[in-house]
Design a protein around this motif. Sequence first.
Motif, PDB file in Angstrom:
ATOM      1  N   SER A  92      -3.271  40.510 -29.710  1.00  0.00           N
ATOM      2  CA  SER A  92      -2.035  40.051 -30.342  1.00  0.00           C
ATOM      3  C   SER A  92      -0.861  40.879 -29.841  1.00  0.00           C
ATOM      4  O   SER A  92      -1.011  42.049 -29.475  1.00  0.00           O
ATOM      5  CB  SER A  92      -2.143  40.139 -31.861  1.00  0.00           C
ATOM      6  OG  SER A  92      -2.270  41.488 -32.263  1.00  0.00           O
ATOM      7  N   MET A  93       0.318  40.266 -29.836  1.00  0.00           N
ATOM      8  CA  MET A  93       1.505  40.929 -29.299  1.00  0.00           C
ATOM      9  C   MET A  93       2.725  40.513 -30.105  1.00  0.00           C
ATOM     10  O   MET A  93       2.963  39.324 -30.309  1.00  0.00           O
ATOM     11  CB  MET A  93       1.690  40.558 -27.825  1.00  0.00           C
ATOM     12  CG  MET A  93       2.906  41.173 -27.173  1.00  0.00           C
ATOM     13  SD  MET A  93       3.092  40.609 -25.437  1.00  0.00           S
ATOM     14  CE  MET A  93       1.596  41.296 -24.710  1.00  0.00           C
ATOM     15  N   GLU A  94       3.491  41.510 -30.569  1.00  0.00           N
ATOM     16  CA  GLU A  94       4.764  41.216 -31.228  1.00  0.00           C
ATOM     17  C   GLU A  94       5.883  41.189 -30.206  1.00  0.00           C
ATOM     18  O   GLU A  94       6.061  42.132 -29.426  1.00  0.00           O
ATOM     19  CB  GLU A  94       5.090  42.262 -32.298  1.00  0.00           C
ATOM     20  CG  GLU A  94       6.437  41.981 -32.986  1.00  0.00           C
ATOM     21  CD  GLU A  94       6.934  43.107 -33.869  1.00  0.00           C
ATOM     22  OE1 GLU A  94       8.171  43.207 -34.068  1.00  0.00           O
ATOM     23  OE2 GLU A  94       6.101  43.903 -34.354  1.00  0.00           O
ATOM     24  N   ILE A  95       6.639  40.118 -30.236  1.00  0.00           N
ATOM     25  CA  ILE A  95       7.798  39.955 -29.361  1.00  0.00           C
ATOM     26  C   ILE A  95       9.017  39.847 -30.261  1.00  0.00           C
ATOM     27  O   ILE A  95       9.207  38.854 -30.953  1.00  0.00           O
ATOM     28  CB  ILE A  95       7.652  38.696 -28.483  1.00  0.00           C
ATOM     29  CG1 ILE A  95       6.411  38.809 -27.591  1.00  0.00           C
ATOM     30  CG2 ILE A  95       8.908  38.470 -27.656  1.00  0.00           C
ATOM     31  CD1 ILE A  95       6.038  37.507 -26.908  1.00  0.00           C
ATOM     32  N   THR A  96       9.843  40.891 -30.287  1.00  0.00           N
ATOM     33  CA  THR A  96      11.041  40.904 -31.132  1.00  0.00           C
ATOM     34  C   THR A  96      12.217  41.445 -30.340  1.00  0.00           C
ATOM     35  O   THR A  96      12.181  42.580 -29.865  1.00  0.00           O
ATOM     36  CB  THR A  96      10.838  41.762 -32.387  1.00  0.00           C
ATOM     37  OG1 THR A  96       9.760  41.245 -33.156  1.00  0.00           O
ATOM     38  CG2 THR A  96      12.099  41.761 -33.238  1.00  0.00           C
ATOM     39  N   GLY A  97      13.245  40.628 -30.198  1.00  0.00           N
ATOM     40  CA  GLY A  97      14.446  41.065 -29.502  1.00  0.00           C
ATOM     41  C   GLY A  97      15.021  39.960 -28.649  1.00  0.00           C
ATOM     42  O   GLY A  97      14.603  38.805 -28.719  1.00  0.00           O
ATOM     43  N   PRO A  98      15.991  40.307 -27.790  1.00  0.00           N
ATOM     44  CA  PRO A  98      16.578  39.324 -26.885  1.00  0.00           C
ATOM     45  C   PRO A  98      15.656  39.074 -25.692  1.00  0.00           C
ATOM     46  O   PRO A  98      14.929  39.963 -25.258  1.00  0.00           O
ATOM     47  CB  PRO A  98      17.883  39.995 -26.447  1.00  0.00           C
ATOM     48  CG  PRO A  98      17.582  41.463 -26.540  1.00  0.00           C
ATOM     49  CD  PRO A  98      16.637  41.624 -27.698  1.00  0.00           C
ATOM     50  N   LEU A  99      15.674  37.847 -25.173  1.00  0.00           N
ATOM     51  CA  LEU A  99      14.887  37.472 -24.003  1.00  0.00           C
ATOM     52  C   LEU A  99      15.833  37.010 -22.903  1.00  0.00           C
ATOM     53  O   LEU A  99      16.860  36.381 -23.179  1.00  0.00           O
ATOM     54  CB  LEU A  99      13.900  36.350 -24.326  1.00  0.00           C
ATOM     55  CG  LEU A  99      12.801  36.629 -25.358  1.00  0.00           C
ATOM     56  CD1 LEU A  99      13.325  36.470 -26.785  1.00  0.00           C
ATOM     57  CD2 LEU A  99      11.615  35.686 -25.150  1.00  0.00           C
ATOM     58  N   ASN A 100      15.470  37.299 -21.672  1.00  0.00           N
ATOM     59  CA  ASN A 100      16.285  36.898 -20.533  1.00  0.00           C
ATOM     60  C   ASN A 100      15.418  36.092 -19.575  1.00  0.00           C
ATOM     61  O   ASN A 100      14.469  36.618 -19.003  1.00  0.00           O
ATOM     62  CB  ASN A 100      16.850  38.136 -19.825  1.00  0.00           C
ATOM     63  CG  ASN A 100      17.762  37.763 -18.652  1.00  0.00           C
ATOM     64  OD1 ASN A 100      17.984  36.589 -18.368  1.00  0.00           O
ATOM     65  ND2 ASN A 100      18.277  38.775 -17.957  1.00  0.00           N
ATOM     66  N   LEU A 101      15.730  34.806 -19.436  1.00  0.00           N
ATOM     67  CA  LEU A 101      15.037  33.960 -18.474  1.00  0.00           C
ATOM     68  C   LEU A 101      15.865  33.897 -17.198  1.00  0.00           C
ATOM     69  O   LEU A 101      17.014  33.447 -17.210  1.00  0.00           O
ATOM     70  CB  LEU A 101      14.845  32.548 -19.027  1.00  0.00           C
ATOM     71  CG  LEU A 101      14.226  31.537 -18.065  1.00  0.00           C
ATOM     72  CD1 LEU A 101      12.791  31.913 -17.719  1.00  0.00           C
ATOM     73  CD2 LEU A 101      14.298  30.120 -18.622  1.00  0.00           C
ATOM     74  N   THR A 102      15.269  34.367 -16.109  1.00  0.00           N
ATOM     75  CA  THR A 102      15.911  34.302 -14.803  1.00  0.00           C
ATOM     76  C   THR A 102      15.198  33.251 -13.971  1.00  0.00           C
ATOM     77  O   THR A 102      13.982  33.335 -13.778  1.00  0.00           O
ATOM     78  CB  THR A 102      15.848  35.660 -14.089  1.00  0.00           C
ATOM     79  OG1 THR A 102      16.486  36.652 -14.889  1.00  0.00           O
ATOM     80  CG2 THR A 102      16.541  35.591 -12.729  1.00  0.00           C
ATOM     81  N   VAL A 103      15.931  32.239 -13.514  1.00  0.00           N
ATOM     82  CA  VAL A 103      15.327  31.179 -12.711  1.00  0.00           C
ATOM     83  C   VAL A 103      16.173  30.904 -11.478  1.00  0.00           C
ATOM     84  O   VAL A 103      17.401  30.989 -11.516  1.00  0.00           O
ATOM     85  CB  VAL A 103      15.141  29.877 -13.519  1.00  0.00           C
ATOM     86  CG1 VAL A 103      14.028  30.022 -14.531  1.00  0.00           C
ATOM     87  CG2 VAL A 103      16.428  29.445 -14.197  1.00  0.00           C
TER      88      VAL A 103
END
Length: 563
Positions: free
Chosen positions: A408-419
Amino acid sequence: MAALASAQTSYENVIVEKDVAIPTRDGHVLRCNIFRPRQGTAPAILSVSPYGKDMLMSEADPWEYRLCAQRGPDMIYERLHGPTWAGHGYAVVHIDMAGSGASEGVIDPWSARDADHYADAVEWAANQPWSTGKVGLAGLSYHSMTQPPVAARKPKGLACLLMWEVGYDYYRLVHDGGVFTANFVDWWWRLWVLRTQNGVGKLSDEQLAANRVDWEKLMREHTLLDDWWKERIADPRDVDVPFLTVANWCGVPVSTVSEFPLFKNASSKHKWLRVITGKHVKPMYDADSLLVQKRFLDYWLKGVDNGLLDTPRVQYVVRHRDGQTEWKSDEQWPLSQTKWTQLHLDATNMTLDWEPPHAASSASYHNEPDEGMWLPAGTYDMYLENLTKETRREGSSIRFTSKPFRSSMEITGPLNLTVQVSVEGTDDTDVFVTLRYISRDGYEVLFDGILDSPNLPVTSAVLRASHRALDEATSTFHSPVHPHDAEQLLKAGQMYELQIAVGPTSVVVEEGGRLVVEIGSRNGENTFCYLRNDPGTRKMGGKVTVHTGPDHRSSILLPVQEA
């Protein structure tokens, strides 16, 4: 219209004054209702909006009202309940902005004039004989977002801000990612503002139209963050009073666009960020929320030594599957224990992988519209019905899916998708992103959403490709910021890098669960109610290709929280 005279009624220990006049610097008179203790003086809590200070929540939104823990007489939509807070020793002042309710004039939401009026009301309240001289601003949604411009004007008596959802950045609320949020903006104006305009039922349609700005036209004209917007949006650095701002993981984009930058960039020495989940209105009236609000206001308006300064600056709820949540805290945003981790897009097999791909590949989707995209979507059921009418939805998006998580993994915060993208048959395109969580059982985990959006994915985002330029002064590796002050059109066949701010968000992906990054040309499924469904403001046509590989960096940066 004849001048109104204030009326006075009372509860057992609370005096209620209706339609009290507040003079402003430009000669306007705002009308307010005041709920205050019968004995002694009290600090004031103000709110201003176009929703009508006399519009009962039970009439304005009976469905949300039934969900609220606090209910009763004089319960006004998205404002603190006057009788309750007067019972706690406060003078609660509900104000009609110019042109709405009992206040005459022209309706001009978010204008510098209205911010001046609000600042005038603060100084007026601080100088009333029933006032201690201290004033706080408090409220939900519109009653929240209008507070920073007042703080920037630094009126005498202003002691604190309590901002429950939405934030301060009007442009990014309306043109998130540079794309006009037509469904929300038009619905808000027609339903919530026009029904409480001053003169409804007394003036002709022509007279009413003359007493308001052409809001829908203005929103469509000012597509860039120009001087018209800058006059209305406060600089967070000019906000230096203590504040508590509340965001909502399920409020994309309305409630996640600017609370976080406000918290990070405001000059205030004492500031708190609280992040909730779920509905838009109900949480502000929950019992635990009342305690949070009272502790904050008691400290700054009454000087109660209640340990507020020792509470963590950031408190947030973490979302698990099946509606399970837990509260956590930190002293900063992004969170102090964040381990920034990349998942790489690989178009070879349409996967997300912890390791970058070894070979170059690409995947394409079409950007062609269809009739179903432009249909009204006033309810979630209507939105779902429209999806079935979209004959071109097939092929309008591509999905990259991770392998099952090993733990399991907690993901909390801003995300940046670079494409890395290229286009054919167009010189601009609106890129929609949806982040989805697939359970180990194989179904998508959806979350209870705000307004009429019962099922939402983890989060979503959008960026107009011609608005891809970065504000180098404020962008970071995890939070790209686009100035939205100019268009840079695309050339066919040329590759461009887009950095798209996704979220912020919070979710625990279980062992065996998977993440999906969906990229497409329109709102993804279950991203109601913020539809970009105005054909005159969308960039449609042609084909979009996403490129991946060792020389084409396409990845999503995740804020993983270490245990």
